[in-house]
Scaffold this motif. Structure first.
Motif, mmCIF file in Angstrom:
data_model
loop_
_atom_site.group_PDB
_atom_site.id
_atom_site.type_symbol
_atom_site.label_atom_id
_atom_site.label_comp_id
_atom_site.label_asym_id
_atom_site.label_seq_id
_atom_site.Cartn_x
_atom_site.Cartn_y
_atom_site.Cartn_z
ATOM 1 N N TYR A 66 -5.827 -7.725 -99.697
ATOM 2 C CA TYR A 66 -5.503 -8.831 -101.617
ATOM 3 C C TYR A 66 -6.188 -7.988 -101.909
ATOM 4 O O TYR A 66 -5.818 -8.009 -103.325
ATOM 5 C CB TYR A 66 -6.165 -9.879 -100.635
ATOM 6 C CG TYR A 66 -5.854 -11.512 -101.879
ATOM 7 C CD1 TYR A 66 -5.010 -11.285 -102.186
ATOM 8 C CD2 TYR A 66 -7.262 -11.360 -102.530
ATOM 9 C CE1 TYR A 66 -5.363 -12.793 -103.611
ATOM 10 C CE2 TYR A 66 -6.973 -12.465 -103.417
ATOM 11 C CZ TYR A 66 -6.167 -13.055 -103.941
ATOM 12 O OH TYR A 66 -5.947 -13.837 -104.839
ATOM 13 N N TYR A 69 -3.869 -5.755 -103.643
ATOM 14 C CA TYR A 69 -2.928 -6.497 -104.469
ATOM 15 C C TYR A 69 -3.507 -7.183 -105.610
ATOM 16 O O TYR A 69 -2.694 -6.519 -106.874
ATOM 17 C CB TYR A 69 -2.314 -7.441 -103.774
ATOM 18 C CG TYR A 69 -1.689 -8.258 -104.475
ATOM 19 C CD1 TYR A 69 0.006 -8.122 -104.724
ATOM 20 C CD2 TYR A 69 -1.699 -9.897 -104.865
ATOM 21 C CE1 TYR A 69 0.255 -9.006 -105.072
ATOM 22 C CE2 TYR A 69 -1.288 -10.840 -105.460
ATOM 23 C CZ TYR A 69 0.294 -10.474 -106.094
ATOM 24 O OH TYR A 69 1.205 -11.120 -106.696
ATOM 25 N N LEU A 70 -4.231 -7.162 -105.850
ATOM 26 C CA LEU A 70 -4.901 -7.862 -106.934
ATOM 27 C C LEU A 70 -5.575 -6.202 -107.923
ATOM 28 O O LEU A 70 -4.969 -6.785 -109.223
ATOM 29 C CB LEU A 70 -6.514 -8.580 -106.997
ATOM 30 C CG LEU A 70 -6.329 -9.809 -106.236
ATOM 31 C CD1 LEU A 70 -7.237 -10.604 -106.307
ATOM 32 C CD2 LEU A 70 -5.194 -10.985 -106.902
ATOM 33 N N VAL A 72 -3.556 -3.657 -107.867
ATOM 34 C CA VAL A 72 -2.632 -3.562 -109.170
ATOM 35 C C VAL A 72 -1.879 -4.000 -109.435
ATOM 36 O O VAL A 72 -1.202 -4.090 -111.190
ATOM 37 C CB VAL A 72 -1.285 -3.902 -107.625
ATOM 38 C CG1 VAL A 72 -0.151 -3.086 -108.592
ATOM 39 C CG2 VAL A 72 -1.356 -2.485 -106.486
ATOM 40 N N LEU A 73 -2.009 -5.480 -109.582
ATOM 41 C CA LEU A 73 -1.669 -6.641 -110.954
ATOM 42 C C LEU A 73 -2.356 -5.731 -112.098
ATOM 43 O O LEU A 73 -1.908 -6.556 -113.011
ATOM 44 C CB LEU A 73 -1.811 -7.744 -110.137
ATOM 45 C CG LEU A 73 -0.648 -7.991 -109.222
ATOM 46 C CD1 LEU A 73 -0.506 -9.671 -108.774
ATOM 47 C CD2 LEU A 73 0.705 -8.560 -109.734
ATOM 48 N N ASP A 74 -3.821 -6.101 -111.928
ATOM 49 C CA ASP A 74 -4.624 -5.676 -112.475
ATOM 50 C C ASP A 74 -4.140 -4.465 -113.614
ATOM 51 O O ASP A 74 -4.658 -4.284 -115.242
ATOM 52 C CB ASP A 74 -5.982 -5.616 -112.653
ATOM 53 C CG ASP A 74 -6.618 -7.318 -112.084
ATOM 54 O OD1 ASP A 74 -5.670 -8.007 -112.676
ATOM 55 O OD2 ASP A 74 -7.168 -7.226 -111.120
ATOM 56 N N ARG A 75 -4.421 -3.717 -113.402
ATOM 57 C CA ARG A 75 -3.516 -2.288 -113.695
ATOM 58 C C ARG A 75 -1.920 -2.300 -114.554
ATOM 59 O O ARG A 75 -1.705 -3.238 -114.279
ATOM 60 C CB ARG A 75 -2.587 -1.158 -112.884
ATOM 61 C CG ARG A 75 -3.736 -0.525 -112.455
ATOM 62 C CD ARG A 75 -2.915 0.809 -110.926
ATOM 63 N NE ARG A 75 -2.027 0.144 -110.109
ATOM 64 C CZ ARG A 75 -1.393 0.668 -109.135
ATOM 65 N NH1 ARG A 75 -1.545 1.286 -108.805
ATOM 66 N NH2 ARG A 75 -0.481 0.112 -108.417
ATOM 67 N N PRO A 77 1.038 -1.807 -117.324
ATOM 68 C CA PRO A 77 2.517 -1.389 -116.336
ATOM 69 C C PRO A 77 2.464 0.180 -117.286
ATOM 70 O O PRO A 77 1.655 0.522 -118.097
ATOM 71 C CB PRO A 77 3.276 -2.496 -117.554
ATOM 72 C CG PRO A 77 2.631 -2.838 -118.300
ATOM 73 C CD PRO A 77 1.026 -2.896 -118.353
ATOM 74 N N TYR A 82 8.848 2.214 -117.274
ATOM 75 C CA TYR A 82 8.093 1.069 -118.664
ATOM 76 C C TYR A 82 8.169 1.211 -119.563
ATOM 77 O O TYR A 82 9.478 0.583 -120.904
ATOM 78 C CB TYR A 82 6.289 0.581 -117.590
ATOM 79 C CG TYR A 82 6.109 0.116 -118.790
ATOM 80 C CD1 TYR A 82 6.256 -1.499 -118.949
ATOM 81 C CD2 TYR A 82 4.848 0.585 -119.688
ATOM 82 C CE1 TYR A 82 5.476 -2.426 -119.378
ATOM 83 C CE2 TYR A 82 5.170 -0.339 -120.801
ATOM 84 C CZ TYR A 82 4.395 -1.488 -121.060
ATOM 85 O OH TYR A 82 3.959 -2.067 -121.731
#
Length: 94
Positions: A66, A69-70, A72-75, A77, A82
């Protein structure tokens, strides 16, 4: 049974009481989509049921997964995909 034979699914009636204005709206939408009232209502109900069940999907992971996962979301783009997306013309800007 041969490979050319198919089993027909069992169908059962569903009776609904609906206000006349709602029925008229459904009929209009069905006509626009080239469907019968029944086909339109069945498809819309099936989609709503699938969405309701998908919204309830629960995935359990351990704390490390988890946190990863967080992260990766916070990085921010980045990457070629992109960059290409950001250079693409924006349809709303004409």
């Amino acid at each position: 049974m041969t490979s050319k034979e198919t089993v027909s699914p069992v169908t059962r009636p569903v009776n609904l009481r609906v206000r006349e204005d709602v029925r008229d709206l459904i009929d209009q939408a069905a006509r626009v989509n080239g469907k019968t009232r029944s086909d339109f209502m069945i498809e819309a109900s099936r989609q709503a049921a699938e969405n309701a069940l998908l919204d309830q999907t629960f995935v359990r992971v351990d704390a490390d997964t988890y946190a990863q996962y967080l992260a990766v979301l916070d990085r921010p783009p980045s990457g070629e995909g992109y960059e290409r997306l950001m250079r693409a013309p924006k349809p709303w800007k004409g």
